[in-house]
Design an enzyme around this catalytic site. Structure first.
Site, PDB file in Angstrom:
ATOM      1  N   ARG A  32       0.823  -1.207   0.000  1.00 28.35           N
ATOM      2  CA  ARG A  32       0.000   0.000   0.000  1.00 28.35           C
ATOM      3  C   ARG A  32       0.860   1.262   0.000  1.00 28.35           C
ATOM      4  O   ARG A  32       0.468   2.276  -0.596  1.00 28.35           O
ATOM      5  CB  ARG A  32      -0.936   0.001   1.202  1.00 28.35           C
ATOM      6  CG  ARG A  32      -2.152  -0.860   0.960  1.00 28.35           C
ATOM      7  CD  ARG A  32      -3.099  -0.831   2.127  1.00 28.35           C
ATOM      8  NE  ARG A  32      -4.403  -1.362   1.745  1.00 28.35           N
ATOM      9  CZ  ARG A  32      -5.304  -1.820   2.597  1.00 28.35           C
ATOM     10  NH1 ARG A  32      -5.049  -1.814   3.897  1.00 28.35           N
ATOM     11  NH2 ARG A  32      -6.460  -2.278   2.167  1.00 28.35           N
ATOM     12  N   LYS A  59     -14.138 -11.302   7.336  1.00 25.28           N
ATOM     13  CA  LYS A  59     -15.253 -10.428   7.731  1.00 25.28           C
ATOM     14  C   LYS A  59     -16.571 -10.956   7.187  1.00 25.28           C
ATOM     15  O   LYS A  59     -17.101 -10.455   6.204  1.00 25.28           O
ATOM     16  CB  LYS A  59     -14.993  -9.018   7.201  1.00 25.28           C
ATOM     17  CG  LYS A  59     -13.703  -8.419   7.726  1.00 25.28           C
ATOM     18  CD  LYS A  59     -13.392  -7.157   6.946  1.00 25.28           C
ATOM     19  CE  LYS A  59     -11.923  -6.857   6.892  1.00 25.28           C
ATOM     20  NZ  LYS A  59     -11.558  -6.022   5.753  1.00 25.28           N
ATOM     21  N   GLY A  79      -6.742  -5.861   1.113  1.00 21.20           N
ATOM     22  CA  GLY A  79      -5.402  -5.706   1.655  1.00 21.20           C
ATOM     23  C   GLY A  79      -4.727  -7.040   1.918  1.00 21.20           C
ATOM     24  O   GLY A  79      -3.581  -7.263   1.521  1.00 21.20           O
ATOM     25  N   GLY A 133     -12.847  -3.704   1.333  1.00 20.32           N
ATOM     26  CA  GLY A 133     -14.215  -3.243   1.617  1.00 20.32           C
ATOM     27  C   GLY A 133     -14.708  -2.264   0.564  1.00 20.32           C
ATOM     28  O   GLY A 133     -15.849  -2.336   0.105  1.00 20.32           O
TER      29      GLY A 133
END
Ligand code: ADP
Ligand code: MG
Length: 397
Positions: free
Chosen positions: A39, A204, A354, A378
């Protein structure tokens, strides 16, 4: 949406630019060292373009989930150091987010210099649901700059002070990373070439069930791995032991299986272990045979084969979420196998998330095999779901 390159063309030399970047890198639990700097690297093009144009760059970013107060475990210090190495010049780190130290350090910036503000989530207001609270922080952030550039694609789905409210207060533009992400995601949503296969994993579960619902009518196959697997297996009435399970989502999974069971592909075998550890014996068992006192931390080789078959011949693929706990060597097989199958796809292959992107690099796979590796999990999922992303909507105004 104005682009950072248009902003630069209009002249930013000597001007202060607040750049919201996504520098939320994974850290080693014990040493605190950065385990994947993808990132940081992805943020360089916009940052360097602004530097080269003579802007005084004030970078805002978050790291992990501190509890709305300064916490040394979540300091951006290691990120400032790594960013400095990549830029070939030291990056100054402010001692606070938008307080007296940040203000003083911004005032001392020379043209082309970079200042990193401390973790924006050290301020509880950053993620507050209260508009006035976020507004107060946004006022202080806006006071640090003349322009706002958002390049934090991984955060555009958040209505946070540094993503949303500050853009209301300053002339704004989208960074190069955000522009590139949007270009690819548009290709996935506007008449994707079929067959269109989506692979979802990760941890998640409840976050991703909404996406599954939105995607099911649009895809030819939806392959489920990772932590979500077990809520689906439970919905089928199977024992999942102490594997990740969201009991309150079992009914939703039952309904999804009833409505679209023909398009949903679940793992047929799994890797089980008595403990969440890299040093315990593992066994490959059928998905129907998870012992009540063990947990599954990866999909098995037969599942990889099944998923590979489903991916072969696909013209559009989106993959989000590791198939297992790839951070531990015994549970890497599923993610490795599926990552390879996604990379072998002839059409457009997009990796989002990520941890998914980190897994590709950590497992030593060829990043060049993929059409695009998105930095935002997300955010890309919500985009595909067709939701309005606050951070993008505000840039378009
Ligand atoms: P991304 O960042 O790519 O969107 P997530 O953050 O949703 O992905 O999930 C990544 C995490 O999911 C990884 O840290 C991985 O260890 C975890 N995970 C994957 N499979 C399992 C599983 N079966 N049980 C527990 N955790 C899992
Ligand atoms: Mg993640």
């Amino acid at each position: 949406m104005r682009s950072v390159d248009e902003l630069i063309a209009d002249g930013v030399s000597g001007r202060r630019v607040l750049l919201r970047a996504d520098l939320n890198v994974p850290l080693d639990k014990d040493s605190g060292a950065i385990t994947d700097d993808g990132r940081i690297r992805a943020s360089l093009p916009t940052l360097q373009a602004l530097q080269a144009a003579g802007a005084r760059v004030v970078v805002a970013a978050h790291l992990g989930r501190p509890k709305g107060a300064p916490d040394p475990r979540f300091s951006l210090a290691p990120v400032a150091a790594r960013l400095g190495e990549m830029l070939g010049a030291p990056v100054i780190l402010a001692g606070d987010v938008a307080g007296t130290d940040a203000t003083a350090k911004v005032a001392g910036l020379a043209d082309g210099e970079v200042l990193l503000l401390e973790n924006v989530r050290f301020e509880a207001a950053e993620t507050s649901k209260d508009d006035a609270e976020r507004g107060e922080l946004a006022d202080r952030l806006a006071a640090l700059a003349d322009f706002y550039v958002d390049d934090a694609f991984g955060a555009v789905h958040r209505k946070h002070a540094s993503v949303y409210d500050v853009a209301l207060r300053l002339p704004h533009a989208a960074g190069r990373l955000v522009a590139r992400e949007l270009e690819v995601l548009t290709r996935l949503t506007e008449s994707p070439e079929r067959p269109y296969v989506v692979v979802l994993g990760g941890s998640k579960v409840s976050d991703k069930l909404g996406v599954i619902e939105a995607l099911l009518p649009k895809v030819d196959r939806l392959l489920i791995g990772g932590g979500m697997t077990y809520t689906f297996l439970a919905a089928r009435g199977l024992e999942v032991g102490s594997s990740l399970l969201e009991a309150d989502q079992v009914e939703t999974c039952k309904r999804l299986l009833a409505e679209a069971g023909d398009r949903i592909v679940l793992p047929v075998d799994v890797v089980v272990t008595p403990e969440f550890s890299a040093d315990v014996p593992t066994r490959v068992l059928p998905a129907t045979g998870i012992p009540a006192d063990e947990m599954s931390l990866d999909i098995g080789p037969k599942s990889v084969e099944l998923f590979t078959e489903a991916l072969t011949g696909a013209h559009t693929v989106f993959w989000n979420g590791p198939m297992g706990v790839f951070e531990l060597a015994p549970f890497q097989g599923g993610t490795r196998g599926v990552a390879q199958a996604v990379g072998a796809v002839e059409g457009l292959s997009v990796v989002g998330g990520g941890d998914s992107a980190a897994s590709v690099r950590q497992l030593g796979l060829d990043e060049g095999a993929y059409g695009h590796i998105s930095t935002g999990g997300g955010a890309s999922l919500e985009y595909l779901e067709g939701r309005e992303l606050p951070g993008l909507a505000v840039l378009a105004d």
